[in-house]
Scaffold this motif. Structure first.
Motif, short mmCIF file in Angstrom:
data_model
loop_
_atom_site.label_atom_id
_atom_site.label_comp_id
_atom_site.label_asym_id
_atom_site.label_seq_id
_atom_site.Cartn_x
_atom_site.Cartn_y
_atom_site.Cartn_z
N THR A 146 0.64 -0.86 -0.41
CA THR A 146 -0.14 0.37 0.17
C THR A 146 1.22 1.65 0.00
O THR A 146 0.67 1.82 -0.68
CB THR A 146 -1.05 0.14 1.19
OG1 THR A 146 -1.56 -1.01 1.27
CG2 THR A 146 -1.86 1.06 0.89
N SER A 147 1.48 1.64 1.33
CA SER A 147 2.72 2.43 1.26
C SER A 147 3.60 1.96 2.52
O SER A 147 3.00 1.87 3.72
CB SER A 147 2.01 4.01 1.34
OG SER A 147 1.45 3.66 2.41
N GLY A 148 4.12 3.45 2.82
CA GLY A 148 4.92 3.49 3.92
C GLY A 148 6.38 2.35 3.51
O GLY A 148 7.06 2.84 5.00
N ILE A 156 4.19 5.97 -5.73
CA ILE A 156 3.23 6.89 -5.05
C ILE A 156 4.00 7.58 -6.38
O ILE A 156 2.93 8.71 -6.69
CB ILE A 156 3.02 6.48 -4.22
CG1 ILE A 156 2.19 5.20 -3.01
CG2 ILE A 156 2.17 8.00 -3.80
CD1 ILE A 156 2.08 5.39 -1.69
N SER A 157 5.19 8.00 -6.05
CA SER A 157 5.94 9.03 -6.59
C SER A 157 6.06 9.10 -7.71
O SER A 157 5.53 10.33 -8.64
CB SER A 157 7.51 8.94 -6.01
OG SER A 157 8.00 8.33 -6.99
N HIS A 158 5.10 7.44 -8.71
CA HIS A 158 5.23 7.52 -10.45
C HIS A 158 3.94 8.31 -10.76
O HIS A 158 3.87 7.49 -11.93
CB HIS A 158 6.28 6.42 -10.83
CG HIS A 158 7.31 6.33 -10.39
ND1 HIS A 158 7.97 4.87 -10.27
CD2 HIS A 158 8.40 7.32 -10.62
CE1 HIS A 158 9.88 5.36 -10.21
NE2 HIS A 158 9.36 6.38 -10.29
N GLY A 159 3.18 8.75 -9.35
CA GLY A 159 1.68 8.85 -9.59
C GLY A 159 0.66 7.48 -9.90
O GLY A 159 -0.53 7.54 -9.96
N LYS A 161 -1.05 6.48 -6.68
CA LYS A 161 -1.65 6.30 -5.08
C LYS A 161 -1.90 4.85 -5.20
O LYS A 161 -1.36 3.87 -4.14
CB LYS A 161 -2.34 7.11 -4.85
CG LYS A 161 -3.02 7.18 -3.26
CD LYS A 161 -3.73 7.88 -3.53
CE LYS A 161 -4.32 7.61 -1.87
NZ LYS A 161 -4.32 7.56 -1.64
N ASP A 162 -2.63 3.89 -5.83
CA ASP A 162 -3.53 1.89 -5.74
C ASP A 162 -2.17 1.46 -5.19
O ASP A 162 -1.32 1.67 -7.00
CB ASP A 162 -4.66 2.47 -5.69
CG ASP A 162 -5.49 3.53 -5.34
OD1 ASP A 162 -5.26 3.88 -4.43
OD2 ASP A 162 -6.53 4.24 -6.42
#
Length: 500
Positions: A146-148, A156-159, A161-162
């Motif tokens: 997911t993230s973190g 996420i930095s590449h656009g 998010k999911d």
């Protein structure tokens, strides 16, 4: 004298639930599959991302549920990191597998976007040729976490998010083949695949993994390879892969159309080997099969020898398929459906331009090859439960096969839509086959449609704006009180659809 074949279909003769992924396909960074195939930003139909919408519409007709990516032999030298982030910053690499130059304009995220457009899942493959555990676990983290964490935050930095939540993953490609970059022995590959599988599932325990089986049934290490690899990986993987391609190199049609019997034997042998390891390990788990490369491939072999090395997206493996090829593809689909209890994933190799049902012209049209039709019919009408048909058919012998039934068939029942479908090939080269079918246990069913693919010229092909091999719905199938009769034309692919 009219040749007759008889079959009995009973709702109790269930083979197993058909996994929709059996109708999967394959896109490799090879030839014009990606560039000028699915992706051509200057094409009149290109969308904002550069994907050809005419190709997307044809793929949607096929209802492809799953696409294997990014290889293939290409995989064993691929660094997935080259294909993410700003396109302008991506390196050009020499692809040693196909001796071309890879621009990396399309990579993981773009391909995931394309898969969404065709309503398909992705069967992602990790490089176990030049790379291993670290690159594989990082890719799972990049795609599914997911993230973190470093790799998920990079996505996420590449656009994106999911997370992509990719479910099915291949542990390398054809690692038994000396042509493969990083070719390994069964023990070397088995150990690496087991440790990679563990790490990948530690990142995401929900994923399913496919271990590499033999590149084909005629490899000198076949069966021993499967046994050794599964000995190492059995507790960590869910599927073992199979690959096979056929071609009418000797121009012997009877022998060519019997090649699906070789496919049958391949499937039975791999099931036997997997179940031997299950018994050896006293395991309660069953390993199923992923037939993730299958097709006809031989027409383009000579042309491919003339490709200029290190060119970008040259026309490679561009087989132009004949009517007789469509018949064999139909029988290959029947082979897999007859073991739908164990063949859960399959990928027609490939989808666009490269040994493919769909061809494109640069800047021009996209069109359907002969093999498009049996693949489409099976995918659209072959969802549900595979039913074993008890068949009595006249037979013939060929150069490599004995007792080849003229009638090749399987039945599919979709309980939800109350549809019953008979897929059938008549292999006879000069005689039609009168099919008599007893299906009394399916009360109240009538023929909805009898689709036939036939052609007087077995070498007939389709070309752009010239459709010579197309199906019609003028078949003769009739049903009355649980008895069906149908005349199956000589050398024909038939889809007989019944409904309540």
């Amino acid at each position: 004298m009219t040749l007759k074949a008889k079959m009995t279909v009973d709702k109790e003769y269930k083979i197993g639930k058909i996994d929709d992924r059996i109708y999967g396909s394959f896109i490799e960074h090879l030839g014009r599959a990606v560039y000028e195939g699915i992706y051509e930003p200057d094409h009149p139909t290109a969308d904002a991302q550069g994907f050809r919408q005419d190709v997307i519409e044809l793929v949607k007709e096929l209802k492809v549920p799953l696409v294997r990516y990014p290889g293939g032999n290409f995989l064993s030298g691929y660094n997935w990191e080259d294909g993410v982030g700003p396109v302008a910053d991506r390196p050009r690499r020499l692809d040693l597998a196909w001796r071309t130059t890879e621009t990396n304009q399309i990579g993981t995220n773009e391909f995931m976007d394309w898969a969404k457009k065709i309503n398909a899942e992705v069967n992602m493959a990790v490089n176990l040729g030049t790379r291993g555990i670290d690159a594989a676990r990082n890719l799972v983290e990049y795609c599914n976490h997911t993230s973190g964490s470093y790799w998920s935050d990079l996505r996420i930095s590449h656009g994106y998010k999911d997370p992509h939540n990719i479910k099915t993953w291949c542990l390398g490609n054809e690692m038994d083949g000396p042509w493969q970059i990083g070719h390994k022995t069964a023990t070397e590959y088995g150990r690496l695949a087991a440790e990679t599988a563990k790490a990948m599932k530690w990142v995401d325990s929900s994923i399913e993994l496919v271990a590499c089986g033999s590149s084909n049934r005629h490899m000198p290490t076949f069966a021993e390879w499967e046994a050794t690899v599964l000995d190492h990986t059995y507790d960590h993987v869910d599927y073992i892969s199979l690959h096979t391609y056929y071609g009418n190199r000797d121009n012997d049609l009877g022998n060519y159309l019997a090649q699906s019997l070789d496919m049958d034997q391949f499937i039975y042998s791999v099931i036997s080997t997997a179940d031997y390891i299950k018994a050896k390990k006293r395991s309660k788990k069953t390993i199923n099969l992923s037939f993730d490369e299958w097709n006809v491939w031989f027409h383009s072999n000579e042309a491919d020898k003339k490709i200029e090395p290190w060119s970008i997206a040259p026309p490679q493996l561009e087989d132009i398929y004949t009517f007789e090829d469509a018949l064999l593809v139909g029988s290959m689909l029947i082979s897999m459906l007859k073991r739908a209890d164990r063949v859960k994933i399959a990928c027609l190799a490939q989808l666009v331009n490269v040994i493919a049902p769909i061809m494109t012209e640069k800047g021009g049209e996209a069109w359907k090859q002969s093999i498009f039709y049996p693949y489409m019919h099976a995918s659209v009408f072959g969802r549900g439960e595979a039913i074993h048909a008890v068949v009595s058919s006249p037979k013939y012998d060929s150069k490599d096969f004995t007792d080849v039934p003229y009638l090749d068939t399987v039945v599919v029942h979709d309980e939800e839509s109350e549809a019953l479908t008979i897929f059938a090939v008549n292999r006879h080269q000069s005689e039609s086959l009168l099919l008599e079918c007893d299906f009394r246990s399916y009360e109240g069913y009538q023929v909805v449609e009898h689709i036939v693919l036939e052609n007087a010229d077995v070498k007939a092909t389709n070309q752009v704006k010239r459709d010579n091999v197309v199906p019609h719905s003028n078949g003769t199938a009739k049903a009355d009180q649980g008895a069906l009769t149908a005349e199956l034309s000589k050398l024909s692919w038939n889809v007989i659809r019944l409904a309540k």
